[in-house]
Scaffold this motif. Sequence first.
Motif, PDB file in Angstrom:
ATOM      1  N   GLU A   1      50.355  49.811  43.458  1.00 40.36           N
ATOM      2  CA  GLU A   1      49.605  50.505  43.206  1.00 40.36           C
ATOM      3  C   GLU A   1      48.945  50.968  41.924  1.00 40.36           C
ATOM      4  OE1 GLU A   1      48.248  53.794  45.573  1.00 40.36           O
ATOM      5  OE2 GLU A   1      48.342  51.860  47.747  1.00 40.36           O
ATOM      6  N   ALA A   2      50.128  51.559  40.737  1.00 41.07           N
ATOM      7  CA  ALA A   2      49.677  52.320  39.007  1.00 41.07           C
ATOM      8  C   ALA A   2      49.940  50.998  38.489  1.00 41.07           C
ATOM      9  CB  ALA A   2      51.146  53.523  39.026  1.00 41.07           C
ATOM     10  N   ALA A   3      50.457  50.361  38.844  1.00 39.48           N
ATOM     11  CA  ALA A   3      50.561  49.069  37.425  1.00 39.48           C
ATOM     12  C   ALA A   3      49.054  47.774  38.000  1.00 39.48           C
ATOM     13  CB  ALA A   3      51.903  47.890  37.735  1.00 39.48           C
ATOM     14  N   GLY A   4      48.380  48.152  38.923  1.00 42.53           N
ATOM     15  CA  GLY A   4      47.146  47.649  38.376  1.00 42.53           C
ATOM     16  C   GLY A   4      46.915  46.547  40.018  1.00 42.53           C
ATOM     17  N   LEU A   5      47.702  47.188  41.289  1.00 39.15           N
ATOM     18  CA  LEU A   5      47.715  46.140  41.928  1.00 39.15           C
ATOM     19  C   LEU A   5      46.286  46.198  42.716  1.00 39.15           C
ATOM     20  CD1 LEU A   5      48.309  43.326  43.515  1.00 39.15           C
ATOM     21  CD2 LEU A   5      50.009  45.452  45.037  1.00 39.15           C
ATOM     22  N   ASP A   6      45.950  48.298  42.724  1.00 35.69           N
ATOM     23  CA  ASP A   6      44.608  48.427  43.759  1.00 35.69           C
ATOM     24  C   ASP A   6      43.686  48.009  42.714  1.00 35.69           C
ATOM     25  OD1 ASP A   6      45.171  50.384  41.178  1.00 35.69           O
ATOM     26  OD2 ASP A   6      45.050  52.242  41.819  1.00 35.69           O
ATOM     27  N   ARG A   7      43.542  47.426  41.650  1.00 30.75           N
ATOM     28  CA  ARG A   7      42.432  47.198  40.899  1.00 30.75           C
ATOM     29  C   ARG A   7      41.865  45.380  41.056  1.00 30.75           C
ATOM     30  NH1 ARG A   7      44.955  51.136  37.756  1.00 30.75           N
ATOM     31  NH2 ARG A   7      45.815  49.056  35.966  1.00 30.75           N
ATOM     32  N   LEU A   8      43.108  44.741  41.516  1.00 33.12           N
ATOM     33  CA  LEU A   8      42.824  43.707  41.841  1.00 33.12           C
ATOM     34  C   LEU A   8      41.778  43.248  43.108  1.00 33.12           C
ATOM     35  CD1 LEU A   8      44.532  41.234  41.192  1.00 33.12           C
ATOM     36  CD2 LEU A   8      45.985  40.834  43.138  1.00 33.12           C
ATOM     37  N   ARG A   9      40.800  42.102  42.098  1.00 34.24           N
ATOM     38  CA  ARG A   9      39.778  41.575  43.280  1.00 34.24           C
ATOM     39  C   ARG A   9      39.600  40.385  43.101  1.00 34.24           C
ATOM     40  NH1 ARG A   9      39.664  46.343  43.333  1.00 34.24           N
ATOM     41  NH2 ARG A   9      38.279  47.829  43.423  1.00 34.24           N
ATOM     42  N   PRO A  10      41.005  39.734  44.266  1.00 32.75           N
ATOM     43  CA  PRO A  10      40.854  38.422  43.985  1.00 32.75           C
ATOM     44  C   PRO A  10      39.216  37.774  44.829  1.00 32.75           C
ATOM     45  CG  PRO A  10      41.575  39.532  45.687  1.00 32.75           C
ATOM     46  CD  PRO A  10      41.609  40.598  44.809  1.00 32.75           C
ATOM     47  N   ASP A  11      39.177  36.267  43.980  1.00 31.13           N
ATOM     48  CA  ASP A  11      37.749  35.384  44.045  1.00 31.13           C
ATOM     49  C   ASP A  11      38.184  34.756  45.409  1.00 31.13           C
ATOM     50  OD1 ASP A  11      36.940  36.537  41.965  1.00 31.13           O
ATOM     51  OD2 ASP A  11      37.949  34.777  41.101  1.00 31.13           O
ATOM     52  N   GLY A  12      39.288  35.344  45.879  1.00 31.06           N
ATOM     53  CA  GLY A  12      39.740  33.788  47.695  1.00 31.06           C
ATOM     54  C   GLY A  12      41.568  33.773  47.592  1.00 31.06           C
ATOM     55  N   ARG A  13      41.781  33.365  48.595  1.00 29.11           N
ATOM     56  CA  ARG A  13      43.280  33.226  48.646  1.00 29.11           C
ATOM     57  C   ARG A  13      43.283  32.105  47.943  1.00 29.11           C
ATOM     58  NH1 ARG A  13      44.852  32.334  54.909  1.00 29.11           N
ATOM     59  NH2 ARG A  13      42.286  31.288  55.197  1.00 29.11           N
ATOM     60  N   PRO A  14      44.526  32.059  46.838  1.00 33.28           N
ATOM     61  CA  PRO A  14      45.384  30.979  46.634  1.00 33.28           C
ATOM     62  C   PRO A  14      45.554  29.488  47.846  1.00 33.28           C
ATOM     63  CG  PRO A  14      47.482  32.749  46.701  1.00 33.28           C
ATOM     64  CD  PRO A  14      45.673  33.251  47.216  1.00 33.28           C
TER      65      PRO A  14
ATOM     66  N   ALA B   1      51.957  43.627  49.560  1.00 34.62           N
ATOM     67  CA  ALA B   1      50.968  44.864  49.547  1.00 34.62           C
ATOM     68  C   ALA B   1      50.011  43.727  48.123  1.00 34.62           C
ATOM     69  CB  ALA B   1      51.614  45.584  48.479  1.00 34.62           C
ATOM     70  N   LEU B   2      50.890  42.563  47.743  1.00 33.50           N
ATOM     71  CA  LEU B   2      49.865  41.793  46.595  1.00 33.50           C
ATOM     72  C   LEU B   2      48.953  41.000  48.212  1.00 33.50           C
ATOM     73  CD1 LEU B   2      49.994  40.442  44.386  1.00 33.50           C
ATOM     74  CD2 LEU B   2      51.679  38.793  44.994  1.00 33.50           C
ATOM     75  N   THR B   3      50.108  40.202  48.682  1.00 34.49           N
ATOM     76  CA  THR B   3      49.465  39.128  49.972  1.00 34.49           C
ATOM     77  C   THR B   3      48.446  40.304  50.835  1.00 34.49           C
ATOM     78  OG1 THR B   3      51.003  39.327  50.939  1.00 34.49           O
ATOM     79  CG2 THR B   3      50.936  37.634  49.864  1.00 34.49           C
ATOM     80  N   GLN B   4      49.038  40.925  51.052  1.00 37.20           N
ATOM     81  CA  GLN B   4      47.407  41.599  51.618  1.00 37.20           C
ATOM     82  C   GLN B   4      46.602  41.962  51.112  1.00 37.20           C
ATOM     83  OE1 GLN B   4      48.371  46.082  52.639  1.00 37.20           O
ATOM     84  NE2 GLN B   4      47.406  45.921  54.998  1.00 37.20           N
ATOM     85  N   LYS B   5      46.389  41.995  49.684  1.00 35.22           N
ATOM     86  CA  LYS B   5      45.286  42.503  49.467  1.00 35.22           C
ATOM     87  C   LYS B   5      44.839  40.787  49.136  1.00 35.22           C
ATOM     88  CE  LYS B   5      43.123  45.098  45.731  1.00 35.22           C
ATOM     89  NZ  LYS B   5      42.537  46.075  46.550  1.00 35.22           N
ATOM     90  N   LEU B   6      44.957  40.156  48.602  1.00 34.47           N
ATOM     91  CA  LEU B   6      44.635  38.465  48.766  1.00 34.47           C
ATOM     92  C   LEU B   6      44.154  37.981  49.867  1.00 34.47           C
ATOM     93  CD1 LEU B   6      47.193  36.505  46.108  1.00 34.47           C
ATOM     94  CD2 LEU B   6      45.183  37.907  45.544  1.00 34.47           C
ATOM     95  N   GLY B   7      44.536  39.031  50.987  1.00 34.51           N
ATOM     96  CA  GLY B   7      44.664  38.037  52.528  1.00 34.51           C
ATOM     97  C   GLY B   7      45.370  37.165  52.982  1.00 34.51           C
TER      98      GLY B   7
END
Length: 444
Positions: free
Chosen positions: A40-53, A214-220
Amino acid sequence: MLDDTLLDDPAALRRADHDRALLALAGSGARVRTALRLAEAAGLDRLRPDGRPRAVLVAGHGSALTAGEMLAALAGTASLVAPLPPTDAAPVPRADRATAPAVFTAGLAWQLPGWAGPLDLLVISSAAGGERGLVALAEQAYARGCAIVVTAPEGSPLAEAALQVRALPLPFVPSADTSDAPADEDGERGRGTEPDLPAEDPAALWAHLAPLLALTQKLGVTPLPYDALAASADLLDATAVRCRPDAAAYTNPAKSLAARLAGTVPLLWAEGPVAGAAAGRFAAQLAERAGRPALAGLLPQALTAHRGMFTGQLGAGADPDDFFRDRVEEPDPLHLQVLLLRQTAEEAPAGPGSAAGPGFGGAPGASGAPGASGEEEDGGPAEVPADDARPRSFGVTRAHRLAAAHDVRLTEYASRRPEPLHALVELVALTDFAAVYLGLAAQS
């Protein structure tokens, strides 16, 4: 030969555990929490993906690659997750002839699939961060236009390369300091006699898997409840308490499992992709930590793939040799042992306080977090009784019949967690401890 008396001697276990594998496993929950906080401190919580890869490619080796396989099991068919193992290796010259040879993994090489491009995500994970092949892979992915995420120790060559290719850098959480770990009889710290093939930290898996999920949860990519990762850390802590060295073998499920597998050739069968990932991990840990071969397989394919093991010498229930010969000086013969891992998400039988039956974890509450339903104690995965009346699939029923027909012991362990991630965590944590206990008792 297994020294079962060592399993009930905490002081002897600590002396035998030269690289502090038990301590590393006990700190797995803390590493998950630290990895999530640093991500989260590295910026993962600020990630705003446009969609799933379109696809998630996970590159690494050892437990980093295992984390990718577990992600694929959790994502299911909804998303394409492809672990990328190394494809080649090259020698790494040492700076000085007096220095130790470079670690073999530093010379590994990776190759992106030909179809990988701007629609895809590449996740590179490394506990050392010194693999030249992973640095080259990041540059190759950057040239193809892939999105890139790198998990590596801060200040490592791979972490520095992540900044050059505009990747999202996530820090790798190392194990607790083991610099003062006691040396073995040869003066070496840790296990093994191959200096360029050191033993891997048994808890490194969670430092790879936590930021990845944590990353893939953010990306859906992985449909996890919002508190699933924090609850996983709690499950790891609970398993560490149940499997602690000073717990007697008859109350410690990991010690009991280690004793059960001693002197056998294990067939690690699993029902479903989540249990299959746990079985594959257990086979790798038995080889790494206990020096024992094991075959992992997914039902129903394992029944046909391993059928010959039952009809051969290892599956024979009776000794075909002379009954009256003297066997005092002969080692005990090896026999097959089937360990069946499952996730059974049925509701626990109703009882006083709505607690789960013996040997199973209580049913979580609506949020999926352990203990949300108010149970006082979580038993975790344990041996399923042979006469258990809960429904079984035809593949599991046929596995029991096959083992019984050839006098092969089949032990079934199940997690009753409805959340696949929590079931995976429980099964992996238990079997990781069992592999370490088996190795310590066998080498004493």
